[in-house]
Structure formats: structure tokens, C-alpha cells
Scaffold this motif. Structure first.
Motif, short mmCIF file in Angstrom:
data_model
loop_
_atom_site.label_atom_id
_atom_site.label_comp_id
_atom_site.label_asym_id
_atom_site.label_seq_id
_atom_site.Cartn_x
_atom_site.Cartn_y
_atom_site.Cartn_z
N SER A 34 7.67 45.22 -88.54
CA SER A 34 8.05 45.75 -87.23
C SER A 34 7.00 45.50 -86.15
O SER A 34 7.33 45.46 -84.96
N LEU A 35 5.75 45.32 -86.56
CA LEU A 35 4.67 45.14 -85.59
C LEU A 35 4.85 43.88 -84.75
O LEU A 35 4.37 43.81 -83.62
N THR A 36 5.52 42.90 -85.29
CA THR A 36 5.67 41.62 -84.59
C THR A 36 7.12 41.34 -84.22
O THR A 36 7.47 40.19 -83.95
N SER A 37 7.95 42.37 -84.21
CA SER A 37 9.36 42.19 -83.91
C SER A 37 9.73 42.85 -82.60
O SER A 37 9.66 44.08 -82.47
N GLN A 38 10.15 42.05 -81.64
CA GLN A 38 10.64 42.62 -80.39
C GLN A 38 11.91 43.43 -80.63
O GLN A 38 12.15 44.45 -79.98
N ALA A 39 12.72 42.98 -81.58
CA ALA A 39 13.99 43.67 -81.88
C ALA A 39 13.78 45.07 -82.44
O ALA A 39 14.67 45.91 -82.35
N ALA A 40 12.60 45.33 -83.01
CA ALA A 40 12.31 46.65 -83.58
C ALA A 40 11.66 47.60 -82.59
O ALA A 40 11.49 48.78 -82.88
N THR A 41 11.35 47.12 -81.41
CA THR A 41 10.58 47.90 -80.44
C THR A 41 11.39 49.08 -79.91
O THR A 41 12.55 48.94 -79.52
N GLY A 42 10.76 50.25 -79.90
CA GLY A 42 11.38 51.44 -79.34
C GLY A 42 12.52 51.99 -80.17
O GLY A 42 13.39 52.68 -79.64
N LYS A 43 12.50 51.73 -81.47
CA LYS A 43 13.61 52.15 -82.33
C LYS A 43 13.14 53.05 -83.46
O LYS A 43 12.02 52.90 -83.97
N THR A 44 14.00 53.98 -83.83
CA THR A 44 13.76 54.93 -84.92
C THR A 44 14.92 54.83 -85.89
O THR A 44 16.08 54.81 -85.46
N PHE A 45 14.64 54.77 -87.18
CA PHE A 45 15.73 54.63 -88.15
C PHE A 45 15.34 55.15 -89.51
O PHE A 45 14.17 55.22 -89.88
N GLU A 46 16.40 55.54 -90.26
CA GLU A 46 16.24 55.90 -91.66
C GLU A 46 16.36 54.63 -92.50
O GLU A 46 17.19 53.76 -92.20
N LEU A 47 15.54 54.53 -93.52
CA LEU A 47 15.47 53.31 -94.33
C LEU A 47 15.79 53.62 -95.79
O LEU A 47 15.19 54.51 -96.40
N ALA A 48 16.74 52.88 -96.34
CA ALA A 48 17.10 53.03 -97.75
C ALA A 48 17.47 51.66 -98.32
O ALA A 48 17.57 50.68 -97.58
N ALA A 49 17.65 51.62 -99.62
CA ALA A 49 18.08 50.40 -100.30
C ALA A 49 19.29 50.71 -101.16
O ALA A 49 19.37 51.78 -101.78
N ARG A 50 20.23 49.77 -101.19
CA ARG A 50 21.42 49.91 -102.02
C ARG A 50 21.54 48.69 -102.93
O ARG A 50 20.70 47.78 -102.89
N GLN A 51 22.56 48.70 -103.74
CA GLN A 51 22.69 47.65 -104.75
C GLN A 51 22.79 46.28 -104.09
O GLN A 51 23.53 46.08 -103.13
N GLY A 52 22.01 45.35 -104.63
CA GLY A 52 22.01 43.99 -104.13
C GLY A 52 20.61 43.51 -103.84
O GLY A 52 19.66 44.31 -103.80
#
Length: 260
Positions: free
Chosen positions: A184-202
Motif C-alpha cells: 500500500s505504501l507505493t500504491s496511489q489506488a490505496a491512498t486514503g482508503k480503509t478496509f477489512e482484509l480476509a482470505a478465502r478459498q483460492g
């Protein structure tokens, strides 16, 4: 996407996710600095700086010259510990930074908007980051390493409605948390965003930009994440917290005015 190597400080660098964040930062070619309380427990691959995240006076060397900070710290005890660590580390680091432009990646937790003493202090830390006006990404991971061997397909959601308080709220590997934080440190697309993070099958996705890009940004003048339930009124917060939030915002607004 930013590709120039950064000088990255990892707060909580000796923890189970902090060590992985150090590894990921080094792997990506960043100049990586680890904040530790005891140099004997330092993670490998990083420059080490000794400081106490609960004492702002000890953090000047840690933040000097950094381009980005990854917060992976966390408390495991009383409400007082949560105040000193979960909130205090963010408050002290931002205060020590002053007006320097630094990219922030902050890890809190899924379910942070469900009131508990620990959650409330983590949420106050999130609010400080948003009030500070720095470019940021806030990651709320699910339960660490409860994912099955075939569960690595990343899911980023918003609104924080998973309040069961167990793995049904979402599961994710520690290594993938570290990867997302550092990416996220180098992603403009991630800037100013908050999200929950999980992983599913795959299998894990080849890249994170489409996931970051699909998220809604937080309101530019908001204290909470874009889709969060509004259940923590600012006028009901402790007076010291309100004062620190306003001081943080005023410092940013003053810097913005000077740059015009």
C-alpha cells in the motif's frame, strides 16, 4: 504506482507481523528501519533504531528522514495498555513527525467499530491518522493464520459489519497482511482508503492494484472510514482525545495553508 525505493520505518518490528513487514519491505528494495525497544531482539535485514513507542521523546531518531511508516504494533492487555500502545504509538509518532510528508500504513483489526476498550483505542488511532492529513492506508485484518492451506484469495471489504469476535469475521495469514501493508505504501489506488482484509478459498491474486482500486476512499474531512457505522460521537470522547485530534488536524491545516 511509485517505484522509487523508500525509507520505511516499521513500528512493532519485533512482533509476529512486524518481522514479516520488515522482510517484505526489504524484499521490495526499500531502505528499512526497525523500531525496537531492545536491540538484542532486532529483526534481520533492517537498520535498527531503539525507542519506546509509548514515549514520544524517544522517537526522533526513528522517524528522521523516513518516507513511510508501517504500524504493526498492538497491545494484548488492559484498557490502559491499549491506550498507551494502540493509540499512544500513533499519537506519539505523528507528533514527532510534525509536518513532514510521510506515507502511513496502519494495521488495526476487523470489528474495530464494535465497542470494546481495545477496539475503541485502535479506532482513535485510526482517527488520528485521518486527521493528520498524510497519505495513508488503514488495514483491518481478520484472524491471524486461521486460514486453511488453500485460503489465500484476498478479499477487501468496507463497512466493518463482522462483529462475531471469532474466525467467522474473516481469516488471513500474517504474511499476507504484511504484504498488503507494505504494498500500500507505493500504491496511489490505496491512498486514503480503509478496509477489512480476509482470505478465502483460492490462490492469491497476482497483483493488488485492482483490489485497492475497487475500494471507496474515506471522506477527505472525515474521522471515520467511509462506510463505518457512526457509533462513536466525537463529543462523547474523552477531552484529551478530542484535543489531540483537533491539534493534529490544526497542524495539518496550517501546513496546507503554508503550501498554497
Amino acid at each position: 504506482m511509485h517505484t522509487t525505493p523508500l525509507t520505511v520505518l516499521v513500528v512493532g518490528a519485533t512482533g509476529s507481523i512486524g518481522r514479516l513487514a520488515v522482510e517484505e519491505s526489504v524484499r521490495r528494495g526499500h531502505r528499512t528501519r526497525a523500531l525496537v525497544r531492545d536491540a538484542a531482539s532486532s529483526p534481520t535485514g533492517a537498520d535498527v533504531v531503539v525507542g519506546d513507542l509509548t514515549r514520544a521523546a524517544t522517537l526522533a531518531e526513528a522517524v528522521d528522514g523516513v518516507d513511510a511508516i508501517v504500524f504493526t504494533h498492538g497491545s494484548h492487555g488492559s484498557a490502559r495498555d491499549a491506550e498507551l500502545v494502540d493509540y499512544g504509538a500513533v499519537r506519539n509518532t505523528l507528533a514527532t513527525l510534525g509536518t513532514r510528508p510521510v506515507r502511513i500504513a496502519l494495521m488495526t483489526t476487523v470489528g474495530v467499530t464494535k465497542h470494546t476498550p481495545g477496539h475503541d483505542w485502535k479506532r482513535r488511532g485510526e482517527r488520528l491518522v485521518r486527521a493528520g492529513g498524510l497519505p495513508y492506508t488503514i488495514v483491518r485484518p481478520g484472524w491471524f493464520d486461521y486460514n486453511a492451506p488453500d485460503e489465500h484469495h484476498l478479499v477487501m471489504e468496507q463497512g466493518d459489519r463482522a462483529w462475531a469476535g471469532g474466525p467467522s469475521d474473516g481469516v488471513i495469514s500474517r504474511r499476507q497482511i504484511a504484504q498488503v501493508l507494505v504494498a500500500s505504501l507505493t500504491s496511489q489506488a490505496a491512498t486514503g482508503k480503509t478496509f477489512e482484509l480476509a482470505a478465502r478459498q483460492g490462490p492469491a491474486q497476482a497483483g493488488l492494484e485492482p483490489l485497492f482500486g475497487a475500494l471507496q476512499p474515506d471522506a477527505p474531512d472525515g474521522l471515520d472510514a467511509v462506510l463505518d457505522i457512526q457509533n462513536m460521537p466525537l463529543d462523547k470522547e474523552p477531552a484529551t482525545v478530542r484535543e489531540q485530534l483537533l491539534d493534529t488536524r490544526d497542524r495539518w491545516l496550517s501546513t496546507e495553508r503554508k503550501s498554497l
